[in-house]
Design a protein around this motif. Structure first.
Motif, PDB file in Angstrom:
ATOM      1  N   ASP A 140      -1.235   2.185   8.497  1.00 38.41           N
ATOM      2  CA  ASP A 140      -1.301   2.811   7.172  1.00 38.41           C
ATOM      3  C   ASP A 140      -0.951   1.761   6.130  1.00 38.41           C
ATOM      4  N   ASP A 141      -0.597   2.208   4.956  1.00 31.73           N
ATOM      5  CA  ASP A 141      -0.322   1.261   3.862  1.00 31.73           C
ATOM      6  C   ASP A 141       0.980   0.507   4.032  1.00 31.73           C
ATOM      7  N   HIS A 142       1.783   0.868   5.028  1.00 36.12           N
ATOM      8  CA  HIS A 142       3.090   0.230   5.158  1.00 36.12           C
ATOM      9  C   HIS A 142       3.399  -0.229   6.585  1.00 36.12           C
ATOM     10  N   SER A 143       2.429  -0.236   7.489  1.00 33.83           N
ATOM     11  CA  SER A 143       2.735  -0.642   8.860  1.00 33.83           C
ATOM     12  C   SER A 143       1.482  -1.078   9.613  1.00 33.83           C
ATOM     13  N   ILE A 144       1.704  -1.898  10.609  1.00 31.72           N
ATOM     14  CA  ILE A 144       0.641  -2.320  11.519  1.00 31.72           C
ATOM     15  C   ILE A 144       1.108  -2.052  12.951  1.00 31.72           C
ATOM     16  N   LEU A 145       0.167  -2.003  13.878  1.00 29.81           N
ATOM     17  CA  LEU A 145       0.488  -1.808  15.292  1.00 29.81           C
ATOM     18  C   LEU A 145       0.249  -3.115  16.026  1.00 29.81           C
ATOM     19  N   ILE A 146       1.243  -3.554  16.792  1.00 21.09           N
ATOM     20  CA  ILE A 146       1.120  -4.767  17.583  1.00 21.09           C
ATOM     21  C   ILE A 146       0.964  -4.369  19.043  1.00 21.09           C
ATOM     22  N   ILE A 147      -0.132  -4.771  19.652  1.00 17.41           N
ATOM     23  CA  ILE A 147      -0.439  -4.441  21.045  1.00 17.41           C
ATOM     24  C   ILE A 147      -0.367  -5.718  21.873  1.00 17.41           C
ATOM     25  N   VAL A 148       0.404  -5.662  22.966  1.00 16.26           N
ATOM     26  CA  VAL A 148       0.567  -6.825  23.841  1.00 16.26           C
ATOM     27  C   VAL A 148       0.127  -6.441  25.247  1.00 16.26           C
ATOM     28  N   VAL A 149      -0.781  -7.218  25.833  1.00 12.33           N
ATOM     29  CA  VAL A 149      -1.235  -7.001  27.199  1.00 12.33           C
ATOM     30  C   VAL A 149      -0.729  -8.167  28.055  1.00 12.33           C
ATOM     31  N   SER A 154      -0.231  -4.733  32.015  1.00 16.38           N
ATOM     32  CA  SER A 154       0.693  -3.798  31.393  1.00 16.38           C
ATOM     33  C   SER A 154       0.486  -3.856  29.885  1.00 16.38           C
ATOM     34  N   VAL A 155       0.277  -2.710  29.261  1.00 17.28           N
ATOM     35  CA  VAL A 155      -0.010  -2.656  27.820  1.00 17.28           C
ATOM     36  C   VAL A 155       1.212  -2.135  27.078  1.00 17.28           C
ATOM     37  N   LYS A 156       1.677  -2.911  26.123  1.00 16.74           N
ATOM     38  CA  LYS A 156       2.835  -2.517  25.310  1.00 16.74           C
ATOM     39  C   LYS A 156       2.401  -2.469  23.850  1.00 16.74           C
ATOM     40  N   ASN A 157       2.893  -1.499  23.116  1.00 14.92           N
ATOM     41  CA  ASN A 157       2.585  -1.470  21.685  1.00 14.92           C
ATOM     42  C   ASN A 157       3.789  -0.985  20.893  1.00 14.92           C
ATOM     43  N   LYS A 158       3.981  -1.614  19.748  1.00 17.84           N
ATOM     44  CA  LYS A 158       5.085  -1.243  18.867  1.00 17.84           C
ATOM     45  C   LYS A 158       4.626  -1.428  17.422  1.00 17.84           C
ATOM     46  N   PRO A 159       5.090  -0.562  16.532  1.00 17.35           N
ATOM     47  CA  PRO A 159       4.725  -0.710  15.118  1.00 17.35           C
ATOM     48  C   PRO A 159       5.622  -1.731  14.415  1.00 17.35           C
ATOM     49  N   LEU A 160       5.119  -2.276  13.338  1.00 18.17           N
ATOM     50  CA  LEU A 160       5.896  -3.171  12.478  1.00 18.17           C
ATOM     51  C   LEU A 160       5.703  -2.717  11.042  1.00 18.17           C
ATOM     52  N   ASN A 161       6.796  -2.370  10.384  1.00 16.51           N
ATOM     53  CA  ASN A 161       6.736  -1.930   8.984  1.00 16.51           C
ATOM     54  C   ASN A 161       6.667  -3.136   8.055  1.00 16.51           C
ATOM     55  N   LEU A 162       5.729  -3.098   7.120  1.00 15.25           N
ATOM     56  CA  LEU A 162       5.541  -4.178   6.162  1.00 15.25           C
ATOM     57  C   LEU A 162       5.332  -3.587   4.773  1.00 15.25           C
ATOM     58  N   ASP A 163       5.788  -4.320   3.740  1.00 15.32           N
ATOM     59  CA  ASP A 163       5.610  -3.832   2.372  1.00 15.32           C
ATOM     60  C   ASP A 163       4.136  -3.833   1.975  1.00 15.32           C
ATOM     61  N   ASP A 164       3.425  -4.886   2.391  1.00 20.06           N
ATOM     62  CA  ASP A 164       2.013  -5.016   1.984  1.00 20.06           C
ATOM     63  C   ASP A 164       1.221  -5.567   3.169  1.00 20.06           C
ATOM     64  N   PRO A 165       0.835  -4.736   4.121  1.00 17.03           N
ATOM     65  CA  PRO A 165       0.151  -5.215   5.325  1.00 17.03           C
ATOM     66  C   PRO A 165      -1.211  -5.831   5.000  1.00 17.03           C
ATOM     67  N   PRO A 166      -1.599  -6.862   5.727  1.00 14.84           N
ATOM     68  CA  PRO A 166      -2.935  -7.449   5.539  1.00 14.84           C
ATOM     69  C   PRO A 166      -4.020  -6.458   5.949  1.00 14.84           C
ATOM     70  N   ASP A 167      -5.258  -6.710   5.516  1.00 15.38           N
ATOM     71  CA  ASP A 167      -6.362  -5.827   5.886  1.00 15.38           C
ATOM     72  C   ASP A 167      -6.813  -6.111   7.325  1.00 15.38           C
ATOM     73  N   TYR A 168      -7.776  -5.319   7.779  1.00 16.82           N
ATOM     74  CA  TYR A 168      -8.226  -5.398   9.177  1.00 16.82           C
ATOM     75  C   TYR A 168      -8.727  -6.800   9.538  1.00 16.82           C
ATOM     76  N   ASP A 169      -9.562  -7.392   8.678  1.00 13.81           N
ATOM     77  CA  ASP A 169     -10.140  -8.700   8.976  1.00 13.81           C
ATOM     78  C   ASP A 169      -9.062  -9.776   9.053  1.00 13.81           C
ATOM     79  N   THR A 170      -8.099  -9.721   8.158  1.00 12.49           N
ATOM     80  CA  THR A 170      -7.015 -10.710   8.171  1.00 12.49           C
ATOM     81  C   THR A 170      -6.174 -10.568   9.425  1.00 12.49           C
ATOM     82  N   LEU A 171      -5.878  -9.331   9.814  1.00 12.13           N
ATOM     83  CA  LEU A 171      -5.116  -9.101  11.037  1.00 12.13           C
ATOM     84  C   LEU A 171      -5.876  -9.625  12.261  1.00 12.13           C
ATOM     85  N   ALA A 172      -7.187  -9.433  12.278  1.00 12.25           N
ATOM     86  CA  ALA A 172      -7.995  -9.947  13.391  1.00 12.25           C
ATOM     87  C   ALA A 172      -7.922 -11.471  13.443  1.00 12.25           C
TER      88      ALA A 172
END
Length: 334
Positions: A140-149, A154-172
């Motif tokens: 959402d506007d304040h968090s991203i999901l970090i997925i680790v394989v 074994s798949v692990k995922n945890k959210p990270l709260n951010l004030d201004d998260p980057p857009d999808y392309d930047t995260l990729a």
């Protein structure tokens, strides 16, 4: 230590484990056919006391083993008692039945049943889990999901709260940089030179790197679980007749301090006796620990009882669990 002293020390330890009552020279003379008089046994016991291997808890009472006496017994005198055929079959069936689900919980229950001591089993992420790839997804506007394989899928995922998260392309793009640097590495491999290189590659998003790496580490350690069984067994021991003492011990078990000792290698059984334990309440106990790998994780077992625990039986049970579990896992790989 001559043979006679060793036999008398073994007799004192074996009887005290069984009865929880101080052992006197007359008891040994009547119960064991050593072919020597009570006076001779008394003299040998006096020598054992001078050596610090037994102590006299009360005036005019018999002797009980000291922590040093138990240590000598465990290291040099103890004979392992193999499990019965029925016990072994029961253990194997339990492992097969629960191999894919609730195995650690069932191992704790089985060990507590076989030994009649409190048992704690911890299942934790392997400290050397290998990272295969990382994915960053907007939530959402304040968090991203970090997925680790990991290497074992074994798949692990945890959210990270951010004030201004980057857009999808930047995260990729940032994920591609992370994967180029972290592929086939463990958390311990992430050193200062690697972090410096990533900081430079992240450019204007360098401020995100340390929080992301922190969440990756948390994700790999997020599924630690602990199971306990048999804690009520302490109520049967006269050494723990004081309810306050039992409550203190239970809190220590719940806090996981039993398993905090470092185990150098898998499959090795470690025994700490009485005052060898750093935690005060455990200085009236002995703890038998061992660890083994399973499903890409590290499992640690702790068996807790009074210092007069039946070491031979407990060590035999611990070895049996390791041996049978390894046999089942090896057979499944073929």
């Amino acid at each position: 230590m001559n043979d006679r002293k060793i036999k008398i020390l073994e007799a004192i330890i074996n009887d005290y484990i069984r009865t929880a009552e101080p052992i006197g020279s007359r008891t040994i003379a009547k119960r064991y056919n050593f072919g020597i008089s009570s006076a001779t046994i008394r003299n040998e016991m006096s020598d054992l006391e001078d050596m610090g291997l037994i102590i006299q808890p009360h005036t005019s009472s018999g002797r009980v083993p000291s922590d040093l006496g138990y240590r000598l017994y465990v290291d040099s005198l103890m004979h392992h008692r193999p499990l019965t055929e029925d016990e072994t079959i029961s253990l194997q069936r339990m492992i097969m039945k629960h191999l894919d689900r609730d195995l650690m919980r069932e191992i704790a229950k089985k060990i507590a049943y076989l030994t009649q001591y409190a048992t704690i089993v911890s299942e934790s992420a392997e400290p050397h889990a290998v990272i295969k790839y990382v994915q960053l997804m907007p939530i959402d506007d304040h968090s991203i999901l970090i997925i680790v394989v990991t290497e074992i899928k074994s798949v692990k995922n945890k959210p990270l709260n951010l004030d201004d998260p980057p857009d999808y392309d930047t995260l990729a793009q940032l994920a591609r940089l992370l994967n180029a640097a972290l592929h086939n590495k463990t958390i311990k491999d992430i050193d200062k030179p690697l972090i410096s290189a990533l900081l430079a590659a992240f450019g204007p998003h360098a401020h995100l790197l340390i929080p992301i790496l922190g969440v990756i580490e948390q994700a790999l350690q997020a599924d630690n679980q602990t199971y306990t069984s048999g804690v009520n067994n302490f109520l049967a021991f006269p050494e723990f007749a004081d309810p306050a003492k039992v409550q203190s011990l239970l809190r220590t078990i719940e806090e996981g301090k039993i398993l905090s000792a470092h185990l150098d290698e898998y499959g090795k059984v470690q025994i700490t006796i009485g005052r060898e334990n750093e935690t005060p309440i455990l200085q009236e106990c002995s703890v038998v620990r061992t660890a083994f790998p399973i499903h890409g994780k590290r499992a640690t077992i702790g068996i807790i009882g009074p210092t007069r625990m039946d070491y031979s039986q407990v060590v035999s049970v611990a070895h049996a669990v390791l041996t049978n579990l390894n046999a089942v896992l090896t057979a499944l790989k073929k």
